[in-house]
Every structure is written in C-alpha cells, then in structure tokens.
Design an enzyme around this catalytic site. Sequence first.
Site, mmCIF file in Angstrom:
data_model
loop_
_atom_site.group_PDB
_atom_site.id
_atom_site.type_symbol
_atom_site.label_atom_id
_atom_site.label_comp_id
_atom_site.label_asym_id
_atom_site.label_seq_id
_atom_site.Cartn_x
_atom_site.Cartn_y
_atom_site.Cartn_z
ATOM 1 N N ASP A 182 3.762 20.099 75.960
ATOM 2 C CA ASP A 182 4.436 21.274 75.437
ATOM 3 C C ASP A 182 3.408 22.042 74.594
ATOM 4 O O ASP A 182 2.295 21.587 74.353
ATOM 5 C CB ASP A 182 5.681 20.857 74.623
ATOM 6 C CG ASP A 182 6.712 21.980 74.566
ATOM 7 O OD1 ASP A 182 7.905 21.697 74.380
ATOM 8 O OD2 ASP A 182 6.300 23.152 74.717
HETATM 9 C C1 GLC Z 1 7.965 25.724 74.027
HETATM 10 C C2 GLC Z 1 9.137 24.987 74.475
HETATM 11 C C3 GLC Z 1 9.112 24.672 75.944
HETATM 12 C C4 GLC Z 1 8.540 25.846 76.717
HETATM 13 C C5 GLC Z 1 7.107 26.085 76.256
HETATM 14 C C6 GLC Z 1 6.429 27.242 77.001
HETATM 15 O O1 GLC Z 1 7.719 25.745 72.698
HETATM 16 O O2 GLC Z 1 9.389 23.780 73.761
HETATM 17 O O3 GLC Z 1 10.446 24.377 76.340
HETATM 18 O O4 GLC Z 1 8.578 25.577 78.104
HETATM 19 O O5 GLC Z 1 7.085 26.372 74.863
HETATM 20 O O6 GLC Z 1 7.061 28.451 76.690
#
Ligand code: GLC
Length: 706
Positions: free
Chosen positions: A257
């Site tokens: 993440d």
């Molecule tokens: C985030 C989220 C995740 C998302 C990623 C990209 O902070 O936790 O769900 O896919 O960023 O946007």
Amino acid sequence: MSRVDHLLGVMTLTEKIGQLTMAAAGSAVTGPITGGNILALIRSGTVGNLLNLVGPAETRRAQRVAVEETRLGIPLLLGFDVIHGHRTIFPIPLGEAASFDPGRWEQTARLAAIEAAADGVSLTFAPMLDVARDPRWGRIAEGTGEDPGVASRYAVAKVRGFHGAGLDSATAIATTAKHFCAYGAVTAGRDYAPVDLSDRTLAEVYLPPFEAAVRAGVAAVMPAFTDLAGVPMTSHSSLLNGWLRTGLRFDGVIISDYNAIAELVMHGVAADIVEAATLALKAGVDIDMMGDAFGRGLPAALERGLVSMEHVDASVRRVLRLKERLGLFDRPYRDAATTTRAAIGEDARALARDVARRAIVLLANEGTTLPLPATTARIAVVGPLADARADMLGPWSGAGRAADVVTILDGLRAALPKARIDHEPGVAFDDAFARSAPDQMAAALDLCRSADVVLLCVGEPAAMSGEAASRSSLDLPGRQRAFAEAVLDLGRPVVAILSSGRPLAVPWLTDRAAATLATWFLGIEAGHAIADVLLGHHAPTGRLPVSWPRSVGQVPIFFGQRPGGRPVSRDKRSSSGYRDFASTPQFPFGHGLSYTHFTLSNAVATVSSGTMAEAVDIRVDVANAGPRFGEETVFLFAAPGPSPVSRPVLSLKGIGKIALEPGETGTLRISMTVGPSERPLRNGVLPALFVGQSADTAALLDVVRG
Ligand code: GLC
C-alpha cells in the site's frame, strides 16, 4: 528463451528496481499532472509503474516514454482505484452489497473496466475485501460488511467482471485483492491502528475472501497498512510467502500500500529504509507503491548481503509476467481511446440507476407512508444532503465527476413534475460538520409546516467516510440532530433519507420518522433511484449487509458471534449484555422491508453425505401475501451442533432471491455445504437451519433428511 528470462538477463539493477517501483503521477480527478520529473524517472528506468494517472492522452504520453525512450522499452503498469465505478459511479461497495446480487456486482465491474481501460488504466486496486464489524472505521464503506461469505462472493464477481474475457483482452483491467488482511478489525475502529485476533477468527473470517479471490484468479494482492499481533502485514512473511504464495500457490504480484514499506520504520520493526526494503522484499512484496523504499534501500541491502539478487529477480519476474499477461509488451496502449472521455452512455446510466435502487434499504415504514402517492402535491425536501452532488459519489470515486450526479432533489422534481417541491438545506456541511446560522433552519421549518410530506435528507458528508475517516460517534454530525428534531416536532409526516458510508446509530430519528431509508452513497443516479423507490416505481429490495447498531456503545456487533457460557438474555442478571441498554442491533443483518410481505413454507432439506462435508439442498416455498410486487431475499443460516470448540450462533450458508407478483407463490432452491466443524461430532445429525428475511425473524425449520 522467454521474453522475461531474456529481459532479466540484460537488465541493470536500476532497471530491475524500477520495475519494483510504482510512483504516483499526481493526477487529480479533474486532470492529470505528468510534470517533468515523472517522465524523467520513467526515461531513466527508475520508475516502471505508475498510479493515479488517467486519461487517454496522459497515459499514452507516459507509456510512450517507457516504450520508446528507455533502453529496454518495458511498458508501464498504470494503476488506479476503480472502487465502485470509473466514470459511471455506482453505489459504494457497502451499498452495492445490500443487493446481495453477484450478477450485478460482476456487471458493474465489467462496465467500470471498459471505462477505465479506455482511460489507459491496466490495473485497479480493487476489490476491497475487508470484512468489517465496526462502523466507527471509515473504510467499512469500501467493503461488503460483516460476513466473510458475502465478501467471498463479491471477490469472485469482481475479479470476473474486471478481467472479463481474460487479462489479455483490451477491456480487462487486472485486479488487486486488498487489504490483506484483517484491516477491518483495527483497534477501536481507528484507521491504521493495530489488529489483534485469534488464529481461528483470522482463518474463519478474514482470510476466506482472499482465498476466494485467489481461486478466482485475482492478479495481485495488497497487504494492509496495519500490523497483525505486532507483525506488519507488509513484512508478514508467514502470511504472504506462507499462506498466500505457498499455501494457495498464488503466483501473482504483491503490491504494497501507499508508502507502506517505508512505514515499517514507523512500525518499529525496521531501523532504516534498508531494513524496511529487506523485510518487505523477503516477505514477498514485489512492488513498492509510492515509497521509493526499494529504490533507496535495495542497493545497500544487496551490498550488505541482506537480500540476494534471486529475491530481486523473483519479484521482477512476477511483475514482468503480469505485464505479459496483460499483453502490454505487444499492445502497450491497449484499449486507451485516442480521444478524451466520452460522455456517460444511457446504458451505463440505466445500470447505475438499477444498481442504486437495489442498494436502498427500507429500514422502517409506518403503515403505508411509503410508497408516496402519485397525487402528493406538496413536498418539502430539506437537509444538507437534499441537493448534495459530490457527496453522492462517496469517499472514493476515482474518475467520477460531481457534474454527472442526479441529486435527491433533481430526482424528485423529475419524477413529480406537477408537484410543488420546495427545498431548503436547513443546515449546511461546513468543513465536514453541519454548522450553520440558526436562521437557515427557520426557512426550512417554514417549508415543512405546510408540506404534505417532508423528505429529511441527512447523514454524513462523503469526507467523513472512507480512508482516514474513523468516527467516535455514529450519530449525525454537526447540527443535523437539532435540525431534524425541530422538523419532527412540527408533527408533519417525515421520511428520513440517510446518506452515509456506515450504519448510523440514530434511533431517536428512526423511531419518530414515518419511514426511513438507508441509501449509503448511491453514485451518479442517486436522485432517480431514490425517487423510484419513494414513489413505488421500484419496490425496495435492499437488505442490510451489516448489523445496524442502536448505539456506538454496542460496537462491534454482528450476527456471527459465539454464545459464551452466559449468553445475552433480558431475563437473567448473570448474562452477557448491558445493564443500561439493549444488546441487540436496531436492525439486524439481512433486514430490509419491501412494500409487500412474504410467507415461507414447506422447507425441505435433502442431504447428500460426502466425506469431508455434506451437501444440503434446501427447497422452500415463498408466497407474496401482500398487495404489491416484491422481491424476497432468503438467507440460509446454519446453527452449530456440539463441537470441540464454541461456534458462532449463526453462520450464513446460502442466499436466495425470488421476485413475485401479489398472490404469487414460487419455490426457492438454495444449496449449501456443511463442513465437519458444523456437524455435531456425536451423532452427525445436521444442525437446525434457519431460513428467513434475517437472523432474528427467521423461522426455525426442522431438517428433513431427504
Ligand atoms: C491507499 C489505500 C489503498 C489504495 C492506495 C492507492 O492509501 O489504502 O486502498 O489502493 O492508497 O490509491
């Protein structure tokens, strides 16, 4: 020699680490910014993947740099969060879950994939599969609620929908099952907070949806930001390398993440970025999303012998394989349109309206308040969400645009062109709270005094839902309660329309309103869908995918709890429960009214015994005993028999739906399997089965062995 083997043989370390890096392109929903340094980083080979870049021209420009201006011409993965629609925004997943309709879940993913692929997207960070039983957690909005079986069905439907005819087809986008795992069990409902669970709960509640996704062919998995019993998921080797890769033979890509690898230092498990990169890579993480941890940490980790080139190559191989499966080497621009985005098509809007209607849950309906008679002449539409546009898109609407939204007010006016429909917000959302000068209330109350019916549109602003949006209260934020009670005190018939990303504990409202609808955030067709249900053009069919608490003090509250030795009882002092409050939800999982009523009869179960499990086929007659068309959803719960360990009092084992005209009867067939842990060890007799609208109204049926 395969293309991947060839590339691995000639890539420099920088190029290899570039393939393990995903940088944000800084694209806003209204238009991407691919400023200088992103294109320079691609050109240098230090960034091999992007996220948050959308739009045919912008993605083509970045892809062309990767393919034509780098030494090896390796195409980019272009990732984007397509959580509940791309341009055509559907209800938030918690709302879509209320339809309990895997066919439509797949349909909306398919349409979203077509739109996203045309925008140059090749990978999405969806489906989100976090089981959630704590509505304080803002991300309960992004998943399908409290039951692992529902999340598992959702996983399969979404992977099928996004992948379509196969990853190499032009309109497929690769899926990412997230957030692995148990993110929904954060302490006190606070986002990103630590998670502590038993192995049994982990295995029976939080892992199954990810297993379903892997078996359905999900292309990637994203570990959660959180730690599980002190081990951050981003470096959780036994679950990533062990359970996922070895146990399930998952050979897809694991994408961290956002900045989560670098955050291993904040977790306290890595002294510096070198150790963070080492832990993540060795645990099985392949791509570093927006953290540059691999870029800054892996060269030193290799030098110090903390990781080997084999570790790096294994990850690069998986990333290149995904790009090959997507056909990016041969068709790097895939289905990206050559022009800017087309307007949303009528078919897309029709699907959005249908799915939004089916997300609506009729929580309460005094007498026949709803559906509103077509002759209703004067309606007051009040509250901060009555004419809210952007909020209807929910907290994560990707490429959605507020301008495409039909507000509640718009929908009402379109449906009742001859009625007098007046609107005043009463209170406004101001920096995510409903603060306003009292005089706005006075104008709204004046309208309500002379209305035949008041539509009170309250709830949460979208900004109070989703990521980093946990709440300590489940009541209406800001001054909405004061306003709503002033409206109720007028004594006019009030229909409460709740827009929110979570169940709201508002018994003071639902007990007094003549009717209450839970509408979540319904997407671009919100207004038409709500009007369709309010006027009876569509019978309400939604059912709660999550228990609806009376108070935040009851949380976590869900139907699949174990009984304990002194179960909840109103009569016994020495029993589990509260001295000062009810222990049951205000509305249970599966609850949802329609404009008619159904009866169930003649339930018969036929059992075919297997070695490890028994297949049970239930047949039950359903009759529409009411005055209007309706669709019944029947939930099949199994109650446990004696077992070596205490089992949940109810397990959801099957779901059936049947649409019936007034007076019509039909037969539903639902099949389920009952595993050894659900059968009493002694005499092997199947446990009792519950069949009905929801756990608390179900009729206990004897099982007749066929
Ligand atoms: C985030 C989220 C995740 C998302 C990623 C990209 O902070 O936790 O769900 O896919 O960023 O946007």
